[in-house]
Design an enzyme around this catalytic site. Structure first.
Site, PDB file in Angstrom:
ATOM      1  N   SER A   1     109.625 -13.799  27.382  1.00 58.48           N
ATOM      2  CA  SER A   1     110.121 -12.908  26.330  1.00 58.48           C
ATOM      3  C   SER A   1     109.384 -11.580  26.358  1.00 58.48           C
ATOM      4  O   SER A   1     108.284 -11.482  26.887  1.00 58.48           O
ATOM      5  CB  SER A   1     109.884 -13.527  24.957  1.00 58.48           C
ATOM      6  OG  SER A   1     110.496 -14.774  24.882  1.00 58.48           O
TER       7      SER A   1
HETATM    8  N1  SAH Z   1     107.249 -19.378  27.016  1.00 59.16           N
HETATM    9  C1  SAH Z   1     107.530 -19.023  28.393  1.00 59.16           C
HETATM   10  C2  SAH Z   1     108.941 -18.555  28.629  1.00 59.16           C
HETATM   11  C3  SAH Z   1     109.925 -19.568  28.318  1.00 59.16           C
HETATM   12  S1  SAH Z   1     111.496 -19.430  29.104  1.00 59.16           S
HETATM   13  C4  SAH Z   1     106.545 -18.000  28.910  1.00 59.16           C
HETATM   14  O1  SAH Z   1     105.701 -17.510  28.143  1.00 59.16           O
HETATM   15  O2  SAH Z   1     106.610 -17.698  30.101  1.00 59.16           O
HETATM   16  C5  SAH Z   1     112.112 -20.967  28.535  1.00 59.16           C
HETATM   17  C6  SAH Z   1     111.582 -22.151  29.291  1.00 59.16           C
HETATM   18  O3  SAH Z   1     112.041 -23.322  28.645  1.00 59.16           O
HETATM   19  C7  SAH Z   1     112.095 -22.224  30.737  1.00 59.16           C
HETATM   20  O4  SAH Z   1     111.019 -22.264  31.613  1.00 59.16           O
HETATM   21  C8  SAH Z   1     112.887 -23.527  30.766  1.00 59.16           C
HETATM   22  O5  SAH Z   1     112.804 -24.222  31.986  1.00 59.16           O
HETATM   23  C9  SAH Z   1     112.244 -24.304  29.636  1.00 59.16           C
HETATM   24  N2  SAH Z   1     113.072 -25.405  29.067  1.00 59.16           N
HETATM   25  C10 SAH Z   1     114.407 -25.460  28.899  1.00 59.16           C
HETATM   26  N3  SAH Z   1     114.746 -26.630  28.312  1.00 59.16           N
HETATM   27  C11 SAH Z   1     113.611 -27.329  28.120  1.00 59.16           C
HETATM   28  C12 SAH Z   1     113.312 -28.605  27.561  1.00 59.16           C
HETATM   29  N4  SAH Z   1     114.261 -29.422  27.100  1.00 59.16           N
HETATM   30  N5  SAH Z   1     112.022 -28.989  27.508  1.00 59.16           N
HETATM   31  C13 SAH Z   1     111.015 -28.191  27.985  1.00 59.16           C
HETATM   32  N6  SAH Z   1     111.253 -26.982  28.535  1.00 59.16           N
HETATM   33  C14 SAH Z   1     112.525 -26.545  28.594  1.00 59.16           C
END
Ligand code: SAH
Length: 238
Positions: A86
């Site tokens: 983000s």
């Molecule tokens: N917080 C992260 C960015 C998140 S992007 C940072 O600081 O870089 C959202 C992430 O959620 C992605 O990597 C995706 O693979 C993950 N995601 C999607 N569904 C998920 C689930 N059910 N459980 C855990 N992670 C998940």
């Protein structure tokens, strides 16, 4: 004699540490300070501890080298597997909404690059983070270790179910979009605990929503419009 040796040893240690710091450098210090001043303080981020954590964590180290030059601009950045970190303002806003205390235990769903986890780790004792995509989970875990974050535990799995063995949590942050609040997460929230989550249509935009558990009841507050990558896994079946 013993004291002399001790003084020489301490002196050498200081020189080694200083040389290491110099070699590592901090080429984006100014860019980071500018980001904190304009994009965070200049808007509604006023929690001093959050500002300090955002000023400390080197966002460029969480993305590939070709993006280093833009790592402190206020927009999302691509990471592997079509996912994104983000924009700094949203990371700061979500963190600020959680109203964290140093002794808090925090759960993050969606580790991605590990950047948000690192920001949390600057503020609290224990951070637990779950990432669904195996490669991302492995990379983030390694990166956080290399950067010296010993208070973050990363696991690969479906964050929908939370992390029962470490529950309950003082705060939970979901960094992927879902159209409903996963029940296991609210169950794993302590009394007085806070949950921040992008809720809404996972293909378009969502509303950043803050949920607080007060006397067992969930109080809901809408914060702002956001756009996150979708949560996958169990939540898709619901
Ligand atoms: N917080 C992260 C960015 C998140 S992007 C940072 O600081 O870089 C959202 C992430 O959620 C992605 O990597 C995706 O693979 C993950 N995601 C999607 N569904 C998920 C689930 N059910 N459980 C855990 N992670 C998940």
């Amino acid at each position: 004699m013993k004291t002399k040796l001790l003084i020489i040893a301490s002196f050498l240690l200081v020189i080694t540490i200083s040389l290491k710091t110099l070699a590592q450098g901090d080429p984006f210090k100014n860019a980071r300070e500018k980001m904190v001043k304009h994009d965070l303080k200049g808007r509604d981020i006023n929690d001093k501890k959050v500002l300090s954590a955002m000023g400390k964590v080197k966002r460029h180290l969480f993305v590939e080298k070709s993006l280093w030059n833009v790592a402190y601009n206020d927009y999302p950045l691509s990471i592997d597997e079509g996912q994104t970190i983000s924009q700094p303002y949203i990371v700061a806003l979500m963190t600020q909404c959680l109203n964290l205390k140093p002794t808090d235990k925090v759960l993050e769903i969606g580790t991605g690059s590990g950047y948000q986890a690192a920001v949390l780790a600057e503020l609290v004792d224990q951070v637990y983070s779950i990432e669904m995509r195996e490669e991302l989970a492995k990379e983030a875990s390694l990166r956080l270790k290399e950067l010296g974050y010993q208070n973050v535990k990363v696991k690969q799995g479906d964050g929908y179910f939370g992390w029962p063995s470490y529950a309950p949590f003082d705060a939970i942050i979901v960094t992927c979009a879902t159209n409903q609040i996963p029940t296991p997460l609210t169950k794993q929230l302590k009394e007085g605990g806070r949950l921040i989550i992008p809720l809404g249509n996972t293909l378009f935009h969502q509303t950043l929503t803050l949920i607080t558990k007060v006397k067992g009841e969930l109080k809901v507050k809408q914060i702002s419009g956001v756009r996150f990558v979708p949560m996958i896994g169990e939540t898709e079946k619901k």
